[in-house]
Design a protein around this motif. Structure first.
Motif, PDB file in Angstrom:
ATOM      1  N   LEU A   1      -3.601  18.237   8.154  1.00  0.00           N
ATOM      2  CA  LEU A   1      -4.940  18.275   7.554  1.00  0.00           C
ATOM      3  C   LEU A   1      -6.047  18.297   8.596  1.00  0.00           C
ATOM      4  O   LEU A   1      -7.196  18.596   8.272  1.00  0.00           O
ATOM      5  CB  LEU A   1      -5.144  17.055   6.639  1.00  0.00           C
ATOM      6  CG  LEU A   1      -4.233  16.950   5.413  1.00  0.00           C
ATOM      7  CD1 LEU A   1      -4.610  15.718   4.600  1.00  0.00           C
ATOM      8  CD2 LEU A   1      -4.319  18.191   4.560  1.00  0.00           C
TER       9      LEU A   1
ATOM     10  N   PRO B   1     -10.754  16.722   6.127  1.00  0.00           N
ATOM     11  CA  PRO B   1     -11.296  15.774   5.130  1.00  0.00           C
ATOM     12  C   PRO B   1     -12.532  15.036   5.624  1.00  0.00           C
ATOM     13  O   PRO B   1     -13.476  14.811   4.858  1.00  0.00           O
ATOM     14  CB  PRO B   1     -10.125  14.805   4.907  1.00  0.00           C
ATOM     15  CG  PRO B   1      -8.906  15.595   5.237  1.00  0.00           C
ATOM     16  CD  PRO B   1      -9.319  16.506   6.365  1.00  0.00           C
TER      17      PRO B   1
ATOM     18  N   ASN C   1     -15.550  17.491   5.526  1.00  0.00           N
ATOM     19  CA  ASN C   1     -16.028  17.662   4.149  1.00  0.00           C
ATOM     20  C   ASN C   1     -16.758  16.411   3.672  1.00  0.00           C
ATOM     21  O   ASN C   1     -17.801  16.503   3.006  1.00  0.00           O
ATOM     22  CB  ASN C   1     -14.847  17.950   3.222  1.00  0.00           C
ATOM     23  CG  ASN C   1     -14.222  19.302   3.501  1.00  0.00           C
ATOM     24  OD1 ASN C   1     -14.886  20.230   3.948  1.00  0.00           O
ATOM     25  ND2 ASN C   1     -12.924  19.424   3.253  1.00  0.00           N
TER      26      ASN C   1
ATOM     27  N   PHE D   1     -10.808  12.548   0.098  1.00  0.00           N
ATOM     28  CA  PHE D   1     -10.687  13.983   0.370  1.00  0.00           C
ATOM     29  C   PHE D   1      -9.314  14.312   0.951  1.00  0.00           C
ATOM     30  O   PHE D   1      -8.740  15.364   0.649  1.00  0.00           O
ATOM     31  CB  PHE D   1     -11.786  14.439   1.335  1.00  0.00           C
ATOM     32  CG  PHE D   1     -13.054  14.840   0.673  1.00  0.00           C
ATOM     33  CD1 PHE D   1     -13.159  16.067   0.049  1.00  0.00           C
ATOM     34  CD2 PHE D   1     -14.155  14.002   0.662  1.00  0.00           C
ATOM     35  CE1 PHE D   1     -14.337  16.454  -0.576  1.00  0.00           C
ATOM     36  CE2 PHE D   1     -15.333  14.367   0.043  1.00  0.00           C
ATOM     37  CZ  PHE D   1     -15.427  15.602  -0.585  1.00  0.00           C
TER      38      PHE D   1
ATOM     39  N   GLN E   1      -6.907  16.953  -0.737  1.00  0.00           N
ATOM     40  CA  GLN E   1      -6.592  18.134   0.065  1.00  0.00           C
ATOM     41  C   GLN E   1      -5.093  18.242   0.338  1.00  0.00           C
ATOM     42  O   GLN E   1      -4.544  19.347   0.361  1.00  0.00           O
ATOM     43  CB  GLN E   1      -7.353  18.082   1.389  1.00  0.00           C
ATOM     44  CG  GLN E   1      -7.322  19.395   2.164  1.00  0.00           C
ATOM     45  CD  GLN E   1      -8.277  19.368   3.350  1.00  0.00           C
ATOM     46  OE1 GLN E   1      -9.331  18.747   3.287  1.00  0.00           O
ATOM     47  NE2 GLN E   1      -7.905  20.048   4.418  1.00  0.00           N
TER      48      GLN E   1
ATOM     49  N   GLN F   1      -3.013  21.501  -0.737  1.00  0.00           N
ATOM     50  CA  GLN F   1      -2.304  22.312   0.251  1.00  0.00           C
ATOM     51  C   GLN F   1      -0.818  22.395  -0.056  1.00  0.00           C
ATOM     52  O   GLN F   1      -0.199  23.442   0.125  1.00  0.00           O
ATOM     53  CB  GLN F   1      -2.526  21.732   1.651  1.00  0.00           C
ATOM     54  CG  GLN F   1      -3.905  22.026   2.211  1.00  0.00           C
ATOM     55  CD  GLN F   1      -3.998  21.766   3.706  1.00  0.00           C
ATOM     56  OE1 GLN F   1      -2.999  21.492   4.350  1.00  0.00           O
ATOM     57  NE2 GLN F   1      -5.199  21.843   4.244  1.00  0.00           N
TER      58      GLN F   1
ATOM     59  N   SER G   1     -15.487  26.815   1.607  1.00  0.00           N
ATOM     60  CA  SER G   1     -14.950  25.808   0.698  1.00  0.00           C
ATOM     61  C   SER G   1     -15.338  26.099  -0.746  1.00  0.00           C
ATOM     62  O   SER G   1     -14.515  25.981  -1.666  1.00  0.00           O
ATOM     63  CB  SER G   1     -15.452  24.416   1.097  1.00  0.00           C
ATOM     64  OG  SER G   1     -15.063  24.096   2.407  1.00  0.00           O
TER      65      SER G   1
END
Length: 433
Positions: free
Chosen positions: A76, A80, A83, A123, A127, A131, A278
Protein backbone atom coordinates in the motif's frame (compact mmCIF):
# COMPACT_ATOMS: atom_id res chain seq x y z
CA UNK A 1 29.00 20.46 -6.20
CA UNK A 2 31.58 17.81 -5.24
CA UNK A 3 33.35 20.31 -3.00
CA UNK A 4 30.01 21.15 -1.39
CA UNK A 5 29.30 17.47 -0.74
CA UNK A 6 32.75 17.12 0.82
CA UNK A 7 32.04 20.12 3.04
CA UNK A 8 28.66 18.66 4.04
CA UNK A 9 30.11 15.23 4.86
CA UNK A 10 32.80 16.82 7.04
CA UNK A 11 30.13 18.27 9.31
CA UNK A 12 29.28 15.55 11.87
CA UNK A 13 25.58 16.40 12.20
CA UNK A 14 24.91 16.44 8.45
CA UNK A 15 27.00 13.29 7.94
CA UNK A 16 25.05 11.52 10.67
CA UNK A 17 21.70 12.54 9.16
CA UNK A 18 22.71 11.40 5.65
CA UNK A 19 24.00 8.03 6.93
CA UNK A 20 20.85 7.55 9.02
CA UNK A 21 18.70 8.24 5.97
CA UNK A 22 20.65 5.73 3.86
CA UNK A 23 20.43 3.03 6.56
CA UNK A 24 16.67 3.51 7.02
CA UNK A 25 16.07 3.45 3.27
CA UNK A 26 18.15 0.24 2.98
CA UNK A 27 16.02 -1.41 5.69
CA UNK A 28 12.90 -0.33 3.84
CA UNK A 29 14.20 -1.78 0.57
CA UNK A 30 14.98 -5.13 2.19
CA UNK A 31 11.49 -5.30 3.66
CA UNK A 32 9.90 -4.45 0.32
CA UNK A 33 11.85 -7.08 -1.61
CA UNK A 34 11.94 -9.97 0.87
CA UNK A 35 8.93 -9.85 3.21
CA UNK A 36 5.73 -10.81 1.39
CA UNK A 37 2.18 -10.90 2.71
CA UNK A 38 1.27 -14.26 4.32
CA UNK A 39 -1.52 -16.41 2.84
CA UNK A 40 -0.87 -15.06 -0.68
CA UNK A 41 -0.31 -17.62 -3.44
CA UNK A 42 3.14 -17.50 -5.06
CA UNK A 43 1.56 -18.49 -8.37
CA UNK A 44 -0.78 -15.50 -8.07
CA UNK A 45 2.16 -13.18 -7.39
CA UNK A 46 4.02 -14.55 -10.43
CA UNK A 47 0.96 -14.14 -12.65
CA UNK A 48 0.40 -10.61 -11.39
CA UNK A 49 4.08 -9.78 -11.93
CA UNK A 50 4.03 -11.21 -15.50
CA UNK A 51 0.78 -9.46 -16.36
CA UNK A 52 1.81 -6.15 -14.81
CA UNK A 53 -0.56 -3.39 -13.73
CA UNK A 54 -2.41 -0.78 -15.72
CA UNK A 55 -4.08 2.55 -15.08
CA UNK A 56 -4.04 3.99 -11.58
CA UNK A 57 -2.85 0.66 -10.16
CA UNK A 58 0.37 1.04 -12.14
CA UNK A 59 0.88 4.44 -10.50
CA UNK A 60 0.27 2.92 -7.06
CA UNK A 61 2.70 0.12 -7.92
CA UNK A 62 5.28 2.74 -8.87
CA UNK A 63 4.79 4.63 -5.58
CA UNK A 64 5.30 1.38 -3.67
CA UNK A 65 8.49 0.52 -5.57
CA UNK A 66 6.90 -2.57 -7.12
CA UNK A 67 5.39 -3.63 -3.78
CA UNK A 68 1.98 -4.25 -5.38
CA UNK A 69 3.12 -6.71 -8.05
CA UNK A 70 5.31 -8.55 -5.53
CA UNK A 71 2.60 -8.19 -2.84
CA UNK A 72 5.07 -7.24 -0.14
CA UNK A 73 3.92 -6.04 3.28
CA UNK A 74 4.47 -2.48 1.96
CA UNK A 75 2.18 -2.94 -1.06
CA UNK A 76 0.00 0.00 0.00
CA UNK A 77 3.07 2.25 0.42
CA UNK A 78 2.16 5.64 1.93
CA UNK A 79 -0.94 5.99 -0.25
CA UNK A 80 -3.42 5.80 2.68
CA UNK A 81 -1.51 8.52 4.54
CA UNK A 82 -1.44 10.77 1.47
CA UNK A 83 -5.19 10.35 0.92
CA UNK A 84 -5.81 11.00 4.60
CA UNK A 85 -3.69 14.17 4.52
CA UNK A 86 -5.62 15.50 1.53
CA UNK A 87 -9.00 14.81 3.15
CA UNK A 88 -7.98 16.41 6.46
CA UNK A 89 -6.72 19.52 4.68
CA UNK A 90 -10.02 19.79 2.84
CA UNK A 91 -11.93 19.32 6.10
CA UNK A 92 -10.04 22.19 7.74
CA UNK A 93 -11.85 24.49 5.32
CA UNK A 94 -15.28 22.98 6.03
CA UNK A 95 -15.13 22.11 9.76
CA UNK A 96 -14.69 25.21 11.99
CA UNK A 97 -13.09 23.23 14.83
CA UNK A 98 -10.36 21.88 12.57
CA UNK A 99 -9.82 25.35 11.12
CA UNK A 100 -9.37 26.69 14.63
CA UNK A 101 -6.86 23.92 15.43
CA UNK A 102 -4.83 24.82 12.35
CA UNK A 103 -4.43 28.34 13.77
CA UNK A 104 -3.30 27.24 17.24
CA UNK A 105 0.35 26.82 16.38
CA UNK A 106 2.40 23.71 17.12
CA UNK A 107 -0.14 22.09 19.49
CA UNK A 108 -2.94 22.46 16.98
CA UNK A 109 -0.81 20.98 14.19
CA UNK A 110 0.05 17.99 16.40
CA UNK A 111 -3.64 17.26 16.99
CA UNK A 112 -4.37 17.51 13.27
CA UNK A 113 -1.43 15.20 12.59
CA UNK A 114 -2.85 12.63 15.04
CA UNK A 115 -6.23 12.82 13.32
CA UNK A 116 -4.53 12.32 9.96
CA UNK A 117 -2.78 9.17 11.18
CA UNK A 118 -5.97 7.67 12.66
CA UNK A 119 -7.82 8.39 9.41
CA UNK A 120 -4.92 6.81 7.48
CA UNK A 121 -5.60 3.50 9.27
CA UNK A 122 -9.19 3.55 8.00
CA UNK A 123 -7.99 4.37 4.48
CA UNK A 124 -5.46 1.53 4.69
CA UNK A 125 -8.19 -1.00 5.56
CA UNK A 126 -10.48 0.20 2.76
CA UNK A 127 -7.66 0.38 0.23
CA UNK A 128 -6.37 -3.09 1.10
CA UNK A 129 -9.84 -4.58 0.57
CA UNK A 130 -10.24 -2.72 -2.73
CA UNK A 131 -6.81 -3.71 -4.06
CA UNK A 132 -7.36 -7.37 -3.17
CA UNK A 133 -10.68 -7.30 -5.05
CA UNK A 134 -9.11 -5.64 -8.11
CA UNK A 135 -6.12 -8.01 -8.17
CA UNK A 136 -8.45 -11.01 -7.84
CA UNK A 137 -10.31 -9.76 -10.93
CA UNK A 138 -7.07 -9.20 -12.88
CA UNK A 139 -5.72 -12.76 -12.62
CA UNK A 140 -7.27 -16.16 -13.32
CA UNK A 141 -6.56 -17.75 -9.94
CA UNK A 142 -7.39 -16.82 -6.36
CA UNK A 143 -4.81 -14.66 -4.66
CA UNK A 144 -5.36 -16.47 -1.34
CA UNK A 145 -3.92 -19.80 -0.27
CA UNK A 146 -6.66 -19.96 2.36
CA UNK A 147 -9.87 -18.29 1.13
CA UNK A 148 -11.65 -18.46 4.48
CA UNK A 149 -12.69 -15.27 6.28
CA UNK A 150 -9.78 -15.63 8.70
CA UNK A 151 -7.28 -16.05 5.86
CA UNK A 152 -8.55 -12.97 4.03
CA UNK A 153 -8.60 -10.97 7.28
CA UNK A 154 -4.93 -11.89 7.85
CA UNK A 155 -3.97 -10.40 4.47
CA UNK A 156 -5.96 -7.22 5.12
CA UNK A 157 -4.44 -6.76 8.59
CA UNK A 158 -0.92 -7.37 7.25
CA UNK A 159 -1.31 -4.77 4.49
CA UNK A 160 -2.81 -2.28 6.95
CA UNK A 161 -0.01 -2.89 9.46
CA UNK A 162 2.59 -2.38 6.74
CA UNK A 163 1.04 0.96 5.77
CA UNK A 164 0.90 2.11 9.40
CA UNK A 165 4.51 1.03 9.95
CA UNK A 166 5.60 3.09 6.93
CA UNK A 167 4.02 6.20 8.45
CA UNK A 168 6.03 5.63 11.64
CA UNK A 169 9.11 4.89 9.52
CA UNK A 170 8.63 8.16 7.63
CA UNK A 171 8.51 10.04 10.95
CA UNK A 172 11.90 8.55 11.88
CA UNK A 173 13.41 9.72 8.59
CA UNK A 174 11.97 13.21 9.14
CA UNK A 175 13.28 13.39 12.71
CA UNK A 176 16.70 11.76 12.36
CA UNK A 177 17.41 11.88 8.62
CA UNK A 178 17.31 14.44 5.82
CA UNK A 179 14.11 15.75 4.28
CA UNK A 180 10.45 14.87 4.61
CA UNK A 181 10.09 11.15 5.38
CA UNK A 182 6.92 10.48 3.36
CA UNK A 183 8.27 12.28 0.29
CA UNK A 184 11.61 10.52 0.61
CA UNK A 185 9.98 7.07 0.73
CA UNK A 186 8.03 7.84 -2.45
CA UNK A 187 11.21 9.20 -4.05
CA UNK A 188 13.18 6.02 -3.30
CA UNK A 189 10.33 3.77 -4.46
CA UNK A 190 10.14 5.56 -7.80
CA UNK A 191 13.90 5.55 -8.33
CA UNK A 192 14.06 1.84 -7.51
CA UNK A 193 11.86 1.14 -10.55
CA UNK A 194 14.27 2.89 -12.93
CA UNK A 195 16.57 -0.15 -13.52
CA UNK A 196 13.53 -2.20 -14.56
CA UNK A 197 12.46 0.51 -16.99
CA UNK A 198 15.95 0.66 -18.53
CA UNK A 199 15.99 -3.13 -18.81
CA UNK A 200 12.67 -3.05 -20.66
CA UNK A 201 14.04 -0.44 -23.06
CA UNK A 202 17.15 -2.54 -23.71
CA UNK A 203 15.10 -5.68 -24.38
CA UNK A 204 12.76 -3.85 -26.74
CA UNK A 205 15.70 -2.49 -28.74
CA UNK A 206 16.38 -6.05 -29.89
CA UNK A 207 12.88 -6.57 -31.27
CA UNK A 208 13.13 -4.80 -34.60
CA UNK A 209 13.55 -1.41 -36.24
CA UNK A 210 10.01 -0.18 -35.54
CA UNK A 211 10.37 -0.91 -31.85
CA UNK A 212 13.74 0.86 -31.78
CA UNK A 213 12.17 3.95 -33.34
CA UNK A 214 9.44 3.91 -30.69
CA UNK A 215 12.09 3.65 -27.98
CA UNK A 216 13.95 6.65 -29.38
CA UNK A 217 10.72 8.67 -29.52
CA UNK A 218 9.96 7.79 -25.91
CA UNK A 219 13.47 8.73 -24.78
CA UNK A 220 13.13 12.09 -26.54
CA UNK A 221 9.72 12.60 -24.93
CA UNK A 222 11.17 11.66 -21.54
CA UNK A 223 14.01 14.19 -21.89
CA UNK A 224 11.58 16.93 -22.93
CA UNK A 225 9.38 16.14 -19.91
CA UNK A 226 12.43 16.09 -17.64
CA UNK A 227 13.69 19.51 -18.75
CA UNK A 228 10.17 20.98 -18.62
CA UNK A 229 9.53 19.69 -15.11
CA UNK A 230 12.91 20.96 -13.84
CA UNK A 231 12.33 24.41 -15.35
CA UNK A 232 8.78 24.79 -14.02
CA UNK A 233 9.62 23.26 -10.61
CA UNK A 234 12.29 25.90 -10.02
CA UNK A 235 10.03 28.72 -11.25
CA UNK A 236 7.92 30.80 -8.88
CA UNK A 237 5.60 33.81 -8.97
CA UNK A 238 6.77 36.51 -6.58
CA UNK A 239 4.31 38.98 -5.05
CA UNK A 240 6.24 42.09 -3.94
CA UNK A 241 5.61 43.24 -0.35
CA UNK A 242 6.76 46.48 1.29
CA UNK A 243 6.96 46.76 5.09
CA UNK A 244 6.71 50.19 6.68
CA UNK A 245 9.39 51.50 9.02
CA UNK A 246 8.86 51.13 12.78
CA UNK A 247 9.88 53.03 15.88
CA UNK A 248 11.04 50.95 18.85
CA UNK A 249 10.23 51.76 22.48
CA UNK A 250 13.69 53.32 22.96
CA UNK A 251 13.05 55.70 20.07
CA UNK A 252 15.29 53.85 17.62
CA UNK A 253 14.01 53.89 14.03
CA UNK A 254 13.89 50.76 11.87
CA UNK A 255 13.80 51.31 8.13
CA UNK A 256 11.15 49.70 6.00
CA UNK A 257 12.17 46.72 3.90
CA UNK A 258 11.10 45.16 0.65
CA UNK A 259 10.54 41.45 0.25
CA UNK A 260 8.22 39.12 -1.66
CA UNK A 261 5.85 36.19 -1.20
CA UNK A 262 7.08 33.26 -3.33
CA UNK A 263 4.35 31.13 -4.92
CA UNK A 264 5.63 27.84 -6.30
CA UNK A 265 4.04 26.85 -9.59
CA UNK A 266 4.18 23.11 -8.94
CA UNK A 267 3.46 23.12 -5.19
CA UNK A 268 -0.03 21.59 -5.60
CA UNK A 269 0.44 19.85 -8.96
CA UNK A 270 1.17 16.36 -7.60
CA UNK A 271 -1.72 16.55 -5.11
CA UNK A 272 -4.03 17.64 -7.91
CA UNK A 273 -2.96 14.71 -10.10
CA UNK A 274 -3.35 12.16 -7.30
CA UNK A 275 -6.74 13.52 -6.27
CA UNK A 276 -8.01 13.62 -9.87
CA UNK A 277 -6.88 10.03 -10.48
CA UNK A 278 -8.50 8.91 -7.23
CA UNK A 279 -11.83 10.52 -8.14
CA UNK A 280 -11.88 9.00 -11.64
CA UNK A 281 -10.86 5.57 -10.35
CA UNK A 282 -13.34 5.49 -7.47
CA UNK A 283 -16.23 4.20 -9.67
CA UNK A 284 -13.94 1.46 -10.97
CA UNK A 285 -13.02 0.36 -7.44
CA UNK A 286 -16.70 0.17 -6.46
CA UNK A 287 -17.96 -1.47 -9.69
CA UNK A 288 -15.22 -4.11 -9.58
CA UNK A 289 -17.38 -5.80 -6.97
CA UNK A 290 -20.23 -5.96 -9.54
CA UNK A 291 -18.51 -7.04 -12.73
CA UNK A 292 -21.60 -8.76 -14.15
CA UNK A 293 -23.72 -5.63 -13.91
CA UNK A 294 -24.69 -3.45 -16.86
CA UNK A 295 -23.18 -0.39 -15.17
CA UNK A 296 -19.76 -2.10 -15.10
CA UNK A 297 -19.80 -2.81 -18.85
CA UNK A 298 -21.00 0.71 -19.61
CA UNK A 299 -18.80 2.77 -17.27
CA UNK A 300 -15.66 0.65 -17.00
CA UNK A 301 -15.45 -1.22 -20.31
CA UNK A 302 -17.19 1.35 -22.51
CA UNK A 303 -15.22 2.72 -25.47
CA UNK A 304 -16.16 6.31 -24.62
CA UNK A 305 -16.29 5.92 -20.85
CA UNK A 306 -14.53 8.66 -18.81
CA UNK A 307 -13.51 5.98 -16.30
CA UNK A 308 -11.86 3.60 -18.78
CA UNK A 309 -8.11 4.32 -19.03
CA UNK A 310 -7.99 2.83 -22.55
CA UNK A 311 -10.80 5.01 -23.92
CA UNK A 312 -10.23 8.06 -26.09
CA UNK A 313 -12.25 10.25 -23.71
CA UNK A 314 -10.34 9.42 -20.53
CA UNK A 315 -7.20 11.59 -21.12
CA UNK A 316 -9.28 14.69 -21.87
CA UNK A 317 -11.54 14.18 -18.83
CA UNK A 318 -8.47 13.61 -16.64
CA UNK A 319 -6.89 16.81 -18.02
CA UNK A 320 -9.93 18.93 -17.08
CA UNK A 321 -10.30 17.33 -13.63
CA UNK A 322 -6.59 17.90 -12.85
CA UNK A 323 -6.89 21.60 -13.71
CA UNK A 324 -9.90 21.92 -11.40
CA UNK A 325 -8.28 20.17 -8.44
CA UNK A 326 -4.97 22.04 -8.77
CA UNK A 327 -6.89 25.34 -8.82
CA UNK A 328 -9.17 24.30 -5.95
CA UNK A 329 -6.38 22.92 -3.78
CA UNK A 330 -4.22 26.02 -4.32
CA UNK A 331 -6.97 28.36 -3.12
CA UNK A 332 -7.85 26.35 0.00
CA UNK A 333 -4.23 25.94 1.08
CA UNK A 334 -2.94 29.43 0.29
CA UNK A 335 -6.05 31.28 1.66
CA UNK A 336 -5.86 34.82 0.19
CA UNK A 337 -7.96 36.32 3.01
CA UNK A 338 -5.54 35.12 5.70
CA UNK A 339 -2.52 36.22 3.66
CA UNK A 340 -3.98 39.72 3.30
CA UNK A 341 -4.88 39.88 7.01
CA UNK A 342 -1.45 38.73 8.19
CA UNK A 343 0.22 41.19 5.85
CA UNK A 344 -1.89 44.05 7.25
CA UNK A 345 -1.11 43.04 10.87
CA UNK A 346 2.62 43.13 10.08
CA UNK A 347 2.32 46.65 8.58
CA UNK A 348 3.01 45.27 5.13
CA UNK A 349 1.40 46.14 1.81
CA UNK A 350 1.70 45.38 -1.88
CA UNK A 351 2.98 48.46 -3.76
CA UNK A 352 0.13 50.11 -5.63
CA UNK A 353 -2.56 48.00 -3.90
CA UNK A 354 -4.65 49.18 -0.96
CA UNK A 355 -4.65 47.05 2.22
CA UNK A 356 -7.69 44.97 3.08
CA UNK A 357 -10.16 43.75 0.44
CA UNK A 358 -8.18 45.07 -2.59
CA UNK A 359 -5.07 43.17 -1.40
CA UNK A 360 -7.12 39.99 -0.93
CA UNK A 361 -8.58 40.30 -4.43
CA UNK A 362 -5.14 40.95 -5.93
CA UNK A 363 -3.69 37.84 -4.22
CA UNK A 364 -6.71 35.78 -5.29
CA UNK A 365 -6.34 36.89 -8.93
CA UNK A 366 -2.64 36.05 -8.84
CA UNK A 367 -3.30 32.62 -7.33
CA UNK A 368 -6.00 31.96 -9.93
CA UNK A 369 -3.58 32.68 -12.77
CA UNK A 370 -0.76 30.63 -11.25
CA UNK A 371 -3.02 27.69 -10.35
CA UNK A 372 -4.62 27.53 -13.80
CA UNK A 373 -1.19 27.54 -15.44
CA UNK A 374 0.03 24.92 -12.94
CA UNK A 375 -3.09 22.83 -13.62
CA UNK A 376 -2.55 22.95 -17.39
CA UNK A 377 1.09 21.98 -16.95
CA UNK A 378 0.26 19.15 -14.53
CA UNK A 379 -2.51 17.96 -16.84
CA UNK A 380 -0.15 17.80 -19.81
CA UNK A 381 2.50 16.03 -17.74
CA UNK A 382 -0.03 13.40 -16.64
CA UNK A 383 -1.89 13.01 -19.95
CA UNK A 384 0.92 12.93 -22.53
CA UNK A 385 2.27 9.50 -21.40
CA UNK A 386 -1.31 8.12 -21.40
CA UNK A 387 -1.97 9.36 -24.95
CA UNK A 388 1.41 7.99 -26.06
CA UNK A 389 0.60 4.58 -24.57
CA UNK A 390 -2.77 4.51 -26.41
CA UNK A 391 -1.17 5.46 -29.73
CA UNK A 392 1.62 2.92 -29.38
CA UNK A 393 -0.69 0.12 -28.19
CA UNK A 394 -0.08 0.44 -24.45
CA UNK A 395 3.69 0.73 -24.69
CA UNK A 396 4.87 3.20 -22.06
CA UNK A 397 7.80 4.10 -19.86
CA UNK A 398 7.55 3.23 -16.19
CA UNK A 399 8.77 6.67 -15.13
CA UNK A 400 6.01 9.03 -16.30
CA UNK A 401 5.55 12.76 -15.98
CA UNK A 402 3.85 12.55 -12.58
CA UNK A 403 6.76 10.54 -11.22
CA UNK A 404 9.18 13.15 -12.56
CA UNK A 405 7.27 15.87 -10.70
CA UNK A 406 7.63 13.92 -7.46
CA UNK A 407 11.29 12.97 -7.96
CA UNK A 408 12.43 16.47 -8.93
CA UNK A 409 10.36 18.09 -6.17
CA UNK A 410 11.84 15.84 -3.49
CA UNK A 411 15.39 16.20 -4.87
CA UNK A 412 15.04 20.00 -4.89
CA UNK A 413 13.77 19.98 -1.30
CA UNK A 414 16.66 17.74 -0.26
CA UNK A 415 19.17 20.14 -1.82
CA UNK A 416 17.53 23.12 -0.13
CA UNK A 417 17.72 21.40 3.25
CA UNK A 418 21.44 20.69 2.84
CA UNK A 419 21.88 24.31 1.74
CA UNK A 420 20.16 25.58 4.87
CA UNK A 421 22.33 23.33 7.06
CA UNK A 422 25.47 24.61 5.34
CA UNK A 423 24.29 28.21 5.47
CA UNK A 424 23.98 27.95 9.24
CA UNK A 425 27.67 27.07 9.31
CA UNK A 426 28.66 29.70 6.71
CA UNK A 427 29.46 27.12 4.03
CA UNK A 428 28.63 27.59 0.35
CA UNK A 429 25.64 25.52 -0.82
CA UNK A 430 24.61 23.96 -4.13
CA UNK A 431 22.54 26.82 -5.56
CA UNK A 432 24.40 30.11 -5.78
CA UNK A 433 22.19 33.14 -6.06
Amino acid sequence: MLNTMKSAIKIPEIRKRILTTLILIAILGIGRMIITVPNVSKDAIKQLYDQGTTGFLSFLNLLSGGGLTSFSIFALAVGPYINSSIIVQLLTVIVPKLEQLSKEGEEGRKKIQELTKYLAVIFAIVQSIAQIAIVNNMINISIFQDSSFGGQLLVILTLTTGAVFLVWFADQITQYGMGNGVSFIIFINIISRLPGALSTIYNNLNQGTRQAILIILFVVMFLVLLLSVIYVSLAERRIPVQYAGKTAANGKMFKGQSTFIPISITATSVIGIIFANSVLQFPQVILNFFQKSRAYNLLIKGTFSPFNQSSVVYPFVLFIVIIFFVWFYTLITMKPDEMAENMHKSAGFIPGIRPGAPTEKYIERTLNKVSVFAGIFAGLIAVIPIIASIITQNYSLSLGGTSLLIVIGVATEFIKQIESQLAMRHTTGFLKR
